[in-house]
Write an enzyme that holds these catalytic residues in place. Structure first.
Site: not given
Length: 401
Positions: A234-235, A237, A259
């Site tokens: 979850g890092h 997010a 990009e």
């Protein structure tokens, strides 16, 4: 001869061994080793190094400041007995992407490891969060910082950090760090070692601030990487939401873009933007069922710096949540609403209008006969079903958040 030479070809994705080292014993622990997803930017499209048997390219990084140990090992190497054949210069290829100052022997590397207690994250703390670690049976604390090149030591640290891009982003390139419009966002884990608190690098993001006339900026995410030992926790997010919230507070920011985003990034962005938007009044169930509106576009842009294209995806995901797909009328209404957006490339109205102006009747008939309407309908339905599948995964993750 060819069979003999084939024995000296090594898959570089397997040969390259990466580590993030916290303790001396990590050096001998195979469980701390991970391999690249890509190596074509260094070793060519075949991702092969020729001339070695049992090739190992060791790239070990101290977990926090990323001081590097680089060493090459092999069991055998081609020699002059092979006519006109030379081993690839593996060392030179690696030296092209890692900055100077690396260690080549383990003793020097371990000496640097002992000084790791002095390493502290760069820049300004933006966010602290915790993730429960089942294996350790405790909550692990993580922090996200914003840094720039004026932070002492950050330029050298970033040179080491960006080398990971070559192994985990398919079309990676290094950025011009002398351009002051770059922002850097870093994720660190806090951990204990001999009673002291240390920091380990988890991942990072670079964002370029484009000028928008007359007085705005449009931050564009350029690179984002969570290192493999930390993926799936979850890092990504947490990082994307923190960066979004950072720019949301700025009155000069118009909206936030990315990009050439990958599929995984788009899915991550869907989750984060839906999470941010779901409590806005314009996305209430009643308004969602009335269709996509200018109110949604304005509120998402003004309050959350989300552009119209991304707002439309948020609307479709939240409307799916509000729709009873078991109800024939609601399901049909949702399907038609989404397909009206998807149908553009299939209808090609502009191309048809141009053909009608430019072609003789018989030529136009020939062109139109080449358009297989059944195939268009099948492709449209396939696109719709894939989109709904992606949207459901976003909603499932949101329900668990």
């Amino acid at each position: 001869m060819e069979k003999k030479l084939a024995e000296y070809k090594c898959n570089t994705n397997e040969a390259i061994q990466l580590k993030l080292v916290r303790f001396p014993e990590d050096l001998e622990d195979d469980n701390t080793t991970f391999n690249p997803e890509y190596s074509h930017q260094v070793f060519g499209d075949d991702e092969v190094a020729f001339g070695y048997k049992g090739l190992k390219i060791l790239l070990y990084y101290i977990a926090g400041n990323l001081s590097t140990l680089f060493r090459i090992e092999y069991t055998s190497k081609v020699n002059e007995k092979f006519d006109c054949v030379e081993a690839d210069d593996v060392e030179s290829k690696i030296r092209e992407i890692i900055p100077p100052g690396f260690c080549t022997n383990t003793d020097d590397f371990v000496s640097l490891l002992e000084k790791e207690v002095n390493f502290k994250p760069f820049g300004m703390l933006l966010h602290t969060y915790s993730v429960h670690n089942e294996e350790a049976g405790e909550d692990i604390t993580y922090q996200i910082y914003k840094a720039d090149m004026t932070c002492p030591g950050f330029r050298e640290y970033h040179e080491r950090l960006q080398t990971f891009l070559m192994w985990f982003i398919e079309t990676a390139s290094f950025i011009d760090v002398d351009d002051e419009r770059w922002n850097y966002f870093l994720v660190f884990e806090k951990y204990n070692k001999d009673g002291a608190t240390l920091f380990a690098t988890v991942g990072y993001m670079t964002v370029y601030n484009y000028y928008v006339y007359p007085d705005k900026t449009r931050p564009r995410v350029s690179q984002m990487l969570i290192l493999p030992p930390f993926q799936g926790e979850g890092h990504g997010a947490q990082l994307l939401e923190t960066v979004h919230r950072y720019y949301m507070s700025s009155p000069t920011v118009l909206d936030i873009t990315a990009e050439d985003p990958s599929e995984n990034y788009v899915k991550l962005r869907d989750f984060v933007l839906v999470k941010l938007c779901q409590d806005l009044l314009c996305f209430s169930p009643g308004k969602l069922m009335q269709g996509f509106s200018q109110e949604m576009v304005m509120e998402a842009q003004q309050k959350l710096k989300i552009n119209k294209q991304h707002t439309r995806r948020v609307y479709e995901i939240l409307r799916l949540r509000a729709t009873d797909m078991g109800d024939a009328e609601q399901s049909r209404s949702y399907r038609l609403d989404v397909k009206r957006r998807l149908i553009g490339p299939y209808k090609k109205q502009r191309e048809l209008a141009k053909m009608r102006r430019c072609l003789r009747p018989e030529e136009l008939t020939n062109q139109l006969n080449q358009i297989d309407l059944n195939m268009q309908h099948e492709q449209l339905e396939e696109s719709f079903q894939q989109l709904v599948s992606d949207y459901r995964r976003v909603l499932e993750r949101l329900a668990q958040a």
